[in-house]
Design a protein around this motif. Structure first.
Motif, short mmCIF file in Angstrom:
data_model
loop_
_atom_site.label_atom_id
_atom_site.label_comp_id
_atom_site.label_asym_id
_atom_site.label_seq_id
_atom_site.Cartn_x
_atom_site.Cartn_y
_atom_site.Cartn_z
N ARG A 52 -62.36 22.14 -0.27
CA ARG A 52 -61.94 22.91 -1.45
C ARG A 52 -60.47 22.66 -1.78
O ARG A 52 -60.10 22.50 -2.96
CB ARG A 52 -62.15 24.41 -1.21
N ASN A 53 -59.63 22.64 -0.76
CA ASN A 53 -58.20 22.42 -0.99
C ASN A 53 -57.95 21.06 -1.63
O ASN A 53 -57.12 20.93 -2.54
CB ASN A 53 -57.43 22.52 0.33
N GLU A 54 -58.66 20.04 -1.15
CA GLU A 54 -58.48 18.70 -1.70
C GLU A 54 -59.01 18.61 -3.13
O GLU A 54 -58.39 18.00 -4.00
CB GLU A 54 -59.16 17.66 -0.81
N LEU A 55 -60.16 19.23 -3.38
CA LEU A 55 -60.70 19.26 -4.75
C LEU A 55 -59.72 19.93 -5.71
O LEU A 55 -59.49 19.44 -6.83
CB LEU A 55 -62.03 20.00 -4.77
N ASP A 56 -59.15 21.04 -5.28
CA ASP A 56 -58.21 21.77 -6.12
C ASP A 56 -56.96 20.94 -6.39
O ASP A 56 -56.48 20.86 -7.53
CB ASP A 56 -57.83 23.09 -5.45
N SER A 57 -56.44 20.30 -5.35
CA SER A 57 -55.24 19.48 -5.51
C SER A 57 -55.49 18.30 -6.44
O SER A 57 -54.68 18.01 -7.33
CB SER A 57 -54.79 18.97 -4.13
N LEU A 58 -56.62 17.63 -6.28
CA LEU A 58 -56.94 16.48 -7.13
C LEU A 58 -57.17 16.90 -8.57
O LEU A 58 -56.76 16.20 -9.51
CB LEU A 58 -58.18 15.76 -6.58
N HIS A 59 -57.81 18.05 -8.77
CA HIS A 59 -58.05 18.51 -10.14
C HIS A 59 -56.74 18.88 -10.83
O HIS A 59 -56.53 18.57 -12.01
CB HIS A 59 -59.01 19.69 -10.15
N ALA A 64 -52.58 17.51 -14.79
CA ALA A 64 -51.18 17.17 -15.08
C ALA A 64 -51.09 15.78 -15.71
O ALA A 64 -50.30 15.54 -16.62
CB ALA A 64 -50.35 17.24 -13.80
N PHE A 65 -51.91 14.87 -15.22
CA PHE A 65 -51.96 13.51 -15.76
C PHE A 65 -52.46 13.53 -17.20
O PHE A 65 -51.91 12.86 -18.09
CB PHE A 65 -52.88 12.67 -14.87
N ALA A 66 -53.49 14.34 -17.46
CA ALA A 66 -54.09 14.40 -18.80
C ALA A 66 -53.16 15.02 -19.83
O ALA A 66 -53.18 14.65 -21.00
CB ALA A 66 -55.41 15.18 -18.74
N THR A 67 -52.36 15.99 -19.39
CA THR A 67 -51.48 16.69 -20.33
C THR A 67 -50.09 16.07 -20.41
O THR A 67 -49.25 16.53 -21.19
CB THR A 67 -51.34 18.17 -19.91
N GLY A 68 -49.86 15.04 -19.59
CA GLY A 68 -48.56 14.38 -19.62
C GLY A 68 -47.44 15.16 -18.97
O GLY A 68 -46.27 14.84 -19.15
N HIS A 69 -47.79 16.19 -18.21
CA HIS A 69 -46.78 17.04 -17.57
C HIS A 69 -46.26 16.46 -16.27
O HIS A 69 -45.31 16.97 -15.70
CB HIS A 69 -47.34 18.44 -17.30
N GLN A 70 -46.90 15.41 -15.78
CA GLN A 70 -46.49 14.84 -14.51
C GLN A 70 -46.84 13.36 -14.48
O GLN A 70 -47.93 12.96 -14.91
CB GLN A 70 -47.19 15.56 -13.35
N PRO A 143 -57.14 9.62 -19.02
CA PRO A 143 -56.66 10.84 -18.34
C PRO A 143 -57.52 12.07 -18.63
O PRO A 143 -57.81 12.86 -17.73
CB PRO A 143 -55.24 11.00 -18.87
N ARG A 144 -57.93 12.23 -19.90
CA ARG A 144 -58.76 13.38 -20.25
C ARG A 144 -60.13 13.29 -19.60
O ARG A 144 -60.67 14.29 -19.11
CB ARG A 144 -58.91 13.49 -21.77
N ALA A 147 -59.82 14.14 -15.90
CA ALA A 147 -59.71 15.59 -15.68
C ALA A 147 -61.07 16.27 -15.84
O ALA A 147 -61.42 17.17 -15.08
CB ALA A 147 -58.69 16.19 -16.65
N SER A 148 -61.84 15.82 -16.83
CA SER A 148 -63.16 16.39 -17.06
C SER A 148 -64.10 16.11 -15.89
O SER A 148 -64.80 17.01 -15.40
CB SER A 148 -63.75 15.83 -18.35
N CYS A 149 -64.12 14.85 -15.42
CA CYS A 149 -64.99 14.48 -14.30
C CYS A 149 -64.60 15.22 -13.03
O CYS A 149 -65.46 15.71 -12.28
CB CYS A 149 -64.91 12.97 -14.05
N THR A 150 -63.29 15.31 -12.79
CA THR A 150 -62.81 15.99 -11.59
C THR A 150 -63.15 17.48 -11.63
O THR A 150 -63.53 18.07 -10.62
CB THR A 150 -61.29 15.81 -11.43
#
Length: 242
Positions: A52-59, A64-70, A143-144, A147-150
């Protein structure tokens, strides 16, 4: 007369198992109203928490990648996805080969639906990696889509693990003695290739809190009845220590 099943519930960042009242809490550690009851099956709660922790971190990284924030480095991100896929593959295979057949011998019409869900989750991983393999810097929609797949993968796996905690684990605790549970854990671990264990166990220990890791070691400690179970779990305890 049927024995009422213990219940496993989510509680904040932790997991609670009532009756044996075990909890992997937000502050770490197993909390118990019955300190003498140490069910080996509770080890699976730690496995689930790490996933769960890894899924949350990856999502969160994908969002962040999809929104350009990171700025996200793609290669390390791909490597983490690949490792998670392997972890979940061997986790699911071990359940299908060890845990569910044993449970099906004592409780009918439970295990099959979980094995079918594993196949569906494997398809989600396939879709994710089809997307990952198509990555190019010029693909603006990537990126979008990532994020959707993850997000879909996180939702599916989290729901599946929650169902196991609510339905399967209580049955394993009720229908199997502590020594039998220890044997199932041993068979589960032995079904995972040694080279994968060499990566999985350090990853597991780094994915949970130190106090939780110590509690997990206690569950592996040779305090259960039966020399065979003691020997097997002591070997795992030594492996986890190092």
């Amino acid at each position: 007369m049927a024995t009422s099943l213990p219940e496993i519930q989510q509680c904040g960042e932790g997991v609670i198992l009532s009756k044996s009242a075990k909890r992997v809490g937000s502050k770490g550690g197993l909390e118990s109203e019955e300190e003498d009851t140490k069910s080996p099956i509770l080890i699976f709660l730690y496995f689930h928490k790490a996933i769960r922790n890894e899924l949350d971190s990856l999502h969160r990284l994908a969002l962040a990648f999809a929104t350009g924030h990171q700025n996200v480095e793609i290669k390390p991100l791909f490597q983490r996805y690949r490792f998670l896929r392997l972890v979940y593959k061997y986790h699911s295979n071990a359940e299908d080969e060890v845990i569910f057949p044993a449970l099906d011998n004592r409780v009918k019409n439970v295990a099959n639906s979980y094995s079918l869900e594993h196949k569906g989750e494997s398809s989600l991983f396939d879709q994710l990696f089809e997307l990952l393999n198509s990555y190019t810097q010029s693909n603006e929609s990537f990126p979008r889509e990532l994020a959707s797949c993850t997000g879909a993968l996180q939702t599916s796996l989290s729901q599946h693990m929650a169902k196991e905690e609510q339905q399967v684990f209580p049955l394993l605790i009720e229908k199997f003695s502590v020594e039998e549970q220890a044997s199932l854990i041993w068979q589960f671990i032995c079904s995972i290739p040694v080279n994968m264990l060499a990566e999985f166990l350090p990853w597991l220990s780094s994915s949970i809190l130190p106090v939780e890791y110590q509690d997990m070691l206690k569950l592996f400690s040779p305090g259960w009845k039966g020399r065979r179970a003691q020997m097997q779990l002591k070997v795992m305890w030594i492996i986890l220590r190092f």
